[in-house]
Design a protein around this motif. Structure first.
Motif, short mmCIF file in Angstrom:
data_model
loop_
_atom_site.label_atom_id
_atom_site.label_comp_id
_atom_site.label_asym_id
_atom_site.label_seq_id
_atom_site.Cartn_x
_atom_site.Cartn_y
_atom_site.Cartn_z
N UNK A 1 -43.64 -28.80 19.69
CA UNK A 1 -44.50 -28.04 18.90
C UNK A 1 -45.85 -28.74 19.62
N UNK A 2 -46.65 -29.39 18.99
CA UNK A 2 -47.96 -30.30 19.68
C UNK A 2 -47.83 -29.35 21.23
N UNK B 1 -41.32 -24.73 2.65
CA UNK B 1 -40.45 -25.59 3.72
C UNK B 1 -41.64 -26.45 5.00
N UNK B 2 -42.83 -26.38 4.76
CA UNK B 2 -44.20 -27.50 5.81
C UNK B 2 -44.61 -28.35 4.45
N UNK B 3 -44.38 -28.23 3.56
CA UNK B 3 -45.18 -29.73 2.90
C UNK B 3 -43.77 -30.56 1.97
N UNK C 1 -43.96 -32.31 9.05
CA UNK C 1 -44.90 -31.93 11.41
C UNK C 1 -45.74 -30.73 10.64
N UNK C 2 -46.31 -30.17 9.58
CA UNK C 2 -47.66 -29.40 10.08
C UNK C 2 -48.81 -30.50 9.43
N UNK C 3 -48.18 -31.25 8.78
CA UNK C 3 -49.88 -31.75 8.96
C UNK C 3 -49.74 -32.44 10.41
N UNK C 4 -49.10 -33.28 10.50
CA UNK C 4 -49.61 -34.33 11.95
C UNK C 4 -50.08 -33.00 13.03
#
Length: 99
Positions: free
Chosen positions: A64-65, A82-84, A94-97
Motif C-alpha cells: 500500500x505504501x 478493522x484499521x485500529x 498498517x494504517x498508522x504506518x
C-alpha cells in the motif's frame, strides 16, 4: 471539488476460502480503478473506514505504501474498527504506518 467516496475495502493478503480467483490481484485492480477514475475526474478520494481487513498486515502495508506513493491523487481516510488495534490511536497498525 469532486469527491470520490469509497468504504470498507477490507484489503488483505489472505485469500478467503471461498474465492477461486487471484484475490490479491483482484483487489489491486479495483484499487487501481478507483485511483484512475479519481485522476480522470480530478477528484479527491475519501476512504470511509476499514481500508484493511485486519489492523496489522505488514506485507499489505509495504504494498500500500508503494501504491499510494505512485499516485498524485489526494487520498484521505477515516479509520474503521478493522484499521485500529485494541481501540488505540497509537498502537502500530498498517494504517498508522501509512499515515
Amino acid at each position: 471539488m469532486i469527491l470520490l467516496l469509497i468504504s470498507d475495502m477490507h484489503l488483505s493478503t489472505d485469500r478467503p476460502f471461498s474465492r477461486s480467483d487471484d484475490f490479491e490481484e483482484t483487489q489491486k485492480k479495483k484499487l487501481e480503478y478507483v485511483f484512475q477514475r479519481a485522476q480522470q475526474e480530478d477528484a479527491v478520494i475519501i476512504q470511509a473506514g476499514d481500508l484493511c481487513d485486519r489492523p496489522r498486515n505488514w506485507v499489505l502495508c509495504h504494498w500500500l505504501a508503494s501504491f499510494l506513493e505512485s499516485w498524485q491523487t489526494p487520498f484521505y481516510m477515516v479509520r474503521g474498527q478493522h484499521d485500529i488495534y485494541m481501540r488505540s490511536d497509537i498502537a502500530p497498525t498498517t494504517v498508522l504506518v501509512l499515515e
